[in-house]
Design a protein around this motif. Structure first.
Motif, PDB file in Angstrom:
ATOM      1  N   UNK A 262       0.334  -1.018  -0.374  1.00 41.97           N
ATOM      2  CA  UNK A 262       0.096   0.676   0.007  1.00 41.97           C
ATOM      3  C   UNK A 262       1.035   1.758   0.218  1.00 41.97           C
ATOM      4  N   UNK A 263       1.928   1.020   0.536  1.00 38.15           N
ATOM      5  CA  UNK A 263       2.410   2.734   0.692  1.00 38.15           C
ATOM      6  C   UNK A 263       3.611   2.883  -0.441  1.00 38.15           C
ATOM      7  N   UNK A 264       4.364   1.390  -1.190  1.00 33.60           N
ATOM      8  CA  UNK A 264       4.452   1.561  -2.143  1.00 33.60           C
ATOM      9  C   UNK A 264       3.640   2.027  -3.707  1.00 33.60           C
ATOM     10  N   UNK A 265       2.484   1.527  -3.449  1.00 29.32           N
ATOM     11  CA  UNK A 265       1.736   2.183  -4.249  1.00 29.32           C
ATOM     12  C   UNK A 265       0.568   2.888  -4.099  1.00 29.32           C
ATOM     13  N   UNK A 266       0.270   3.990  -2.988  1.00 28.93           N
ATOM     14  CA  UNK A 266      -0.188   4.874  -3.579  1.00 28.93           C
ATOM     15  C   UNK A 266       0.034   6.399  -3.101  1.00 28.93           C
ATOM     16  N   UNK A 267       0.074   7.551  -4.030  1.00 29.57           N
ATOM     17  CA  UNK A 267       0.871   8.450  -3.662  1.00 29.57           C
ATOM     18  C   UNK A 267       1.187   9.134  -2.003  1.00 29.57           C
ATOM     19  N   UNK A 268       1.144   9.508  -1.652  1.00 28.40           N
ATOM     20  CA  UNK A 268       1.288   9.162  -0.204  1.00 28.40           C
ATOM     21  C   UNK A 268       2.217  10.371  -0.004  1.00 28.40           C
ATOM     22  N   UNK A 269       1.894  11.630   0.834  1.00 31.13           N
ATOM     23  CA  UNK A 269       2.594  12.610   1.687  1.00 31.13           C
ATOM     24  C   UNK A 269       3.327  12.361   3.553  1.00 31.13           C
ATOM     25  N   UNK A 270       2.935  12.142   3.598  1.00 28.95           N
ATOM     26  CA  UNK A 270       2.859  11.141   4.939  1.00 28.95           C
ATOM     27  C   UNK A 270       2.557   9.443   4.876  1.00 28.95           C
ATOM     28  N   UNK A 271       3.491   8.888   5.770  1.00 30.09           N
ATOM     29  CA  UNK A 271       3.358   7.199   5.654  1.00 30.09           C
ATOM     30  C   UNK A 271       3.731   6.888   6.920  1.00 30.09           C
ATOM     31  N   UNK A 272       3.647   6.819   7.490  1.00 31.32           N
ATOM     32  CA  UNK A 272       3.089   5.731   9.019  1.00 31.32           C
ATOM     33  C   UNK A 272       3.523   3.881   8.625  1.00 31.32           C
ATOM     34  N   UNK A 273       3.748   3.788   9.507  1.00 33.73           N
ATOM     35  CA  UNK A 273       3.495   2.137   9.295  1.00 33.73           C
ATOM     36  C   UNK A 273       4.256   1.808  10.881  1.00 33.73           C
ATOM     37  N   UNK A 274       3.411   0.712  11.775  1.00 32.55           N
ATOM     38  CA  UNK A 274       3.845   0.251  12.745  1.00 32.55           C
ATOM     39  C   UNK A 274       4.217  -1.664  12.744  1.00 32.55           C
ATOM     40  N   UNK A 275       5.992  -1.654  13.098  1.00 33.21           N
ATOM     41  CA  UNK A 275       6.310  -2.514  12.849  1.00 33.21           C
ATOM     42  C   UNK A 275       6.072  -3.293  11.126  1.00 33.21           C
ATOM     43  N   UNK A 276       6.358  -2.254  10.385  1.00 31.69           N
ATOM     44  CA  UNK A 276       6.689  -2.855   9.347  1.00 31.69           C
ATOM     45  C   UNK A 276       7.454  -4.206   8.833  1.00 31.69           C
ATOM     46  N   UNK A 277       8.582  -4.385   9.620  1.00 38.45           N
ATOM     47  CA  UNK A 277       9.320  -6.112   8.993  1.00 38.45           C
ATOM     48  C   UNK A 277       9.173  -7.203   9.599  1.00 38.45           C
ATOM     49  N   UNK A 278       7.425  -7.004  10.351  1.00 36.54           N
ATOM     50  CA  UNK A 278       6.960  -8.186  11.478  1.00 36.54           C
ATOM     51  C   UNK A 278       7.152  -9.034  10.698  1.00 36.54           C
TER      52      UNK A 278
END
Length: 221
Positions: free
Chosen positions: A142-158
């Motif tokens: 989602x973070x890679x495909x969605x054009x965003x100005x701010x990306x928030x991720x909780x423990x992305x590599x879990x």
């Protein structure tokens, strides 16, 4: 340096228990910000406060100086915010392909498959049947495909293997957005040189105990 989004003297309470005690957290544009802390320290709550899924009992959330405290999560998303929580981050009853299509405005999710080739043979599988690491790869798409100005991720590599986790942080450091991640420990490799500054804030019992660059984080040894 432009501040993309920030918490200003933010208090968040869950019933009688206060999780954030007046936290001020600026997120500069073009940086990767890491929120460190043990479980219960307030790092997830800080992310949720920025995203709009945790309401402030007092304080403010500012977006490029404008007050967005009263905006709901979906309204902040329309401004250009992408939030990937640590759980329930995919639509379990939809296939992998359908999840990717929802994240891609133009229907082209090639970038996600290039980033995570392991998803390619899983396109017809329902997301709820994937392993934990596979679901995290799908959620991160989602973070890679969605054009965003701010990306928030909780423990992305879990749940990811070490090589895939390292690749994930390379992708996040290359995103054209202000990126904020919550982790228990500073991920390996973030202390070195990279395409963007890495800033670290450590939370303890709902307050910020340390702020600095990744290279300045005290050793746990």
């Amino acid at each position: 340096m432009t501040i993309e989004i920030e918490l200003r003297r933010a208090h968040v309470a869950y019933g009688p228990l206060e999780a954030l005690h007046g936290v001020s957290l600026p997120v500069p544009a073009g940086t990767l910000t890491v929120l460190l802390g043990r479980n219960g320290a307030g790092r997830t709550t800080a992310l949720r406060a920025l995203a709009g899924t945790a309401r402030l009992s007092s304080g403010r959330v500012l977006w490029r100086g404008g007050d967005v405290t009263r905006l709901h999560a979906h309204q902040r998303a329309r401004l250009g915010l992408c939030f990937v929580p640590d759980s329930r981050a995919v639509y379990g009853t939809l296939t992998v392909a359908e999840n990717l299509q929802l994240a891609s405005p133009d229907g082209d999710f090639t970038a996600a498959l290039d980033a995570y080739p392991a998803l390619r043979p899983l396109l017809a599988r329902r997301a709820g049947t994937l392993s934990g690491g596979e679901q995290r790869m799908l959620a991160l798409s989602r973070a890679l495909l969605t054009p965003a100005r701010v990306v928030l991720l909780d423990e992305p590599a879990q749940g990811m293997s070490p090589p895939v986790a390292a690749r994930t942080y390379e992708l996040l450091r290359a995103l054209d957005a202000a990126v904020v991640v919550a982790e228990q420990r500073l991920p390996p490799g973030l202390g070195g040189a990279g395409p963007r500054p890495v800033l670290v804030h450590e939370l303890r019992r709902g307050v910020i105990a340390f702020s600095g660059e990744a290279s300045e984080v005290p050793s746990e040894d």
